[in-house]
Design an enzyme around this catalytic site. Structure first.
Site, PDB file in Angstrom:
ATOM      1  CG  LEU A 109      52.473  40.611  46.446  1.00 17.71           C
ATOM      2  CD1 LEU A 109      52.862  39.174  46.727  1.00 17.71           C
ATOM      3  CD2 LEU A 109      52.245  41.351  47.750  1.00 17.71           C
ATOM      4  CE1 TYR A 110      47.345  44.093  39.891  1.00 20.92           C
ATOM      5  CE2 TYR A 110      48.955  44.032  38.112  1.00 20.92           C
ATOM      6  CZ  TYR A 110      47.649  44.143  38.538  1.00 20.92           C
ATOM      7  OH  TYR A 110      46.635  44.285  37.628  1.00 20.92           O
ATOM      8  CB  ALA A 111      52.884  39.980  38.394  1.00 20.22           C
ATOM      9  CB  THR A 165      47.887  38.808  43.865  1.00 15.82           C
ATOM     10  OG1 THR A 165      47.920  40.030  43.105  1.00 15.82           O
ATOM     11  CG2 THR A 165      48.681  38.969  45.143  1.00 15.82           C
ATOM     12  CE  LYS A 166      44.510  41.537  39.039  1.00 14.67           C
ATOM     13  NZ  LYS A 166      43.032  41.446  39.061  1.00 14.67           N
TER      14      LYS A 166
END
Ligand SMILES: O=C(O)[C@H]1O[C@H](OP(=O)(O)OP(=O)(O)OC[C@H]2O[C@@H](n3ccc(=O)[nH]c3=O)[C@H](O)[C@@H]2O)[C@H](O)[C@@H](O)[C@@H]1O
Length: 415
Positions: free
Chosen positions: A225-227, A229-230
């Site tokens: 999810l981090y990736a 959002t980026k």
């Protein structure tokens, strides 16, 4: 008969009287509740105003002084996430060469906030003021742009960490999506509009297996999810570039490490555990293949950030309206030589002179990717970016800082 009629009337009257009394009581209670609630709201907004950590003449003076330019042709930069790892280094480097710098940071507790406070103190000894506030606070951002005509924004405030996204997904949406949009809204309305340089991530390459990673490679298969959002950030910034003429530079950082780093990252937590005699968990990829990262030293990243600020063309909009096309750039900032995680551990063991207790486990399905490797030819061509610190040298500097910051206690770091 007459008597019983009389009695009935009296009962009816009593009943009516008690109903109307109840009605009156109910009205009274409703009024009381309403006035209590509005009083509470008044008290809340009042106390919010009173306890706000920003505002006032003295505060504005600090903001202005910090953002003041002290060299010819200098720039004035709002650095978000200034109490963070990359943010504090970039802020110092800008200040040292005479640029105006104002920091903004929400000092959240994703990792030990005392490290963030220590970075803030370091910045303040170099006359960089860090405002305590969130990029989601539109009023605060409007105020900052009101007080200072920033030429640039270095947007580094974010929810970092790949694996933590499974624990706290909302924090990624809050900082990396909502916070980004709030910041872009403020930038688009500012007059003049600043040029924006911001931190994307190598993780946007996700499940790519073509190496090294180039900016034109596909980035539509994020593994965390981090990736995601980026990656969303890259698309959101594109929209603001397209509609409002904001000058945008997105930097895909590759596993940045170094002094004053992030305690949640592997090199940092491994160091702590090794010194404390605790085991470390080393993940291993499919078919027992070691994981590898293109670990990039902080000073190289700072040079890439500053070159991005220096080469960013101006935003073209004003008053929230686009006046012409503005540049939209994306660069990899990596080291171009991936190192496996077991090798990282061996280097740490050598520098610390302590053997690690390695606990090797298969990589859990938690958003990690097996390897990263940057192609930096675009950054070399357009920013003059050339990484110069190998992992061995960079970790030596990190360990030196770690021991001076946390200290030794009979061979064990105190923290
Ligand atoms: O390059 C990036 O864009 C990202 O780099 C790092 O993410 P990551 O590469 O996962 O960095 P670490 O958390 O330090 O992990 C480095 C390596 O060590 C491994 N690891 C991590 C933790 C652990 O306990 N054991 C372990 O073997 C990971 O699987 C990974 O291969 C940062 O944490 C992200 O914020 C950043 O966006």
């Amino acid at each position: 008969m007459e008597r019983s009629n009389h009695g009935m009337n009296r009962q009816l009257y009593r009943c009516f009287a008690s109903t109307s009394t109840m009605f009156l009581w109910a009205l009274f209670l409703i009024a009381l509740t309403a006035s209590y609630l509005s009083f509470q709201a008044f008290v809340d907004s009042g106390s919010k105003y009173l306890s706000a950590s920003w505002g006032g003449i003295q505060w504005e003076k600090q903001v202005r002084t910090s953002a003041q330019i002290h060299r010819q042709g200098g720039i004035s930069v709002l650095v978000t996430g200034a109490a963070g790892f990359v943010g504090s280094h970039v802020s110092l480097a800008l200040k040292r060469r005479g640029d105006g710098v104002l920091g903004l940071d929400n000092f959240n507790d994703y990792y030990d906030p005392s490290l963030k406070k220590a970075r803030k103190s370091l910045l303040s000894t170099h006359d960089v003021f860090v405002v305590e506030g969130d990029v989601n606070d539109a009023k605060l951002l409007a105020k900052l742009f009101d007080v200072v005509a920033f030429t640039h924004v270095m947007h580094l405030a974010a929810q970092a960490g790949v694996r933590y996204a499974m624990e706290n997904p909302q924090s990624y949406v809050h900082s990396n999506i909502a916070g980004l949009v709030t910041l872009l809204e403020a930038c688009k309305s500012a007059n003049p509009q600043p040029a924006i340089v911001w931190a994307s991530s190598s993780s946007v390459y996700g499940l790519n297996d073509k190496v090294p990673f180039s900016e034109s490679d596909r980035t539509d298969r994020p593994a965390s999810l981090y990736a995601a959002t980026k990656k969303a950030g890259e698309e959101i910034t594109h929209t603001y570039n397209h509609i409002y003429g904001l000058s945008i530079t997105g930097l895909r950082f590759f596993t940045v490490y170094g002094p004053w780093g992030r305690p949640d990252m592997a090199y940092f937590s491994f160091t702590r555990n090794i010194l404390q005699g605790k085991p470390i968990t080393v993940y291993r990829g499919k078919n027992r293949v070691d994981l590898a990262r293109d670990f990039t030293y902080i000073d190289d990243i700072v040079k890439g950030c500053i070159a991005s600020l220096d080469t960013a063309a101006k935003s073209t909009g004003s008053g929230g309206k686009k006046r012409g096309p503005a540049p939209f750039r994306i660069f990899n900032l990596g080291n171009t030589s991936p190192v496996t995680v077991p090798t990282l551990v061996s280097i740490l063991e050598r520098h610390l002179k302590v053997k690690a207790k390695r606990n090797i486990v298969d990589m859990p399905g938690n958003g990690d990717v097996p390897f990263t490797h940057a192609n930096v030819s675009s950054a070399r061509r357009e920013l003059g970016y050339k990484p110069t610190t190998d992992l061995q040298t960079g970790l030596k500097k990190f360990v030196k800082w770690y021991l001076s910051y946390y200290g030794y206690n009979r061979g064990k770091a105190v923290n």
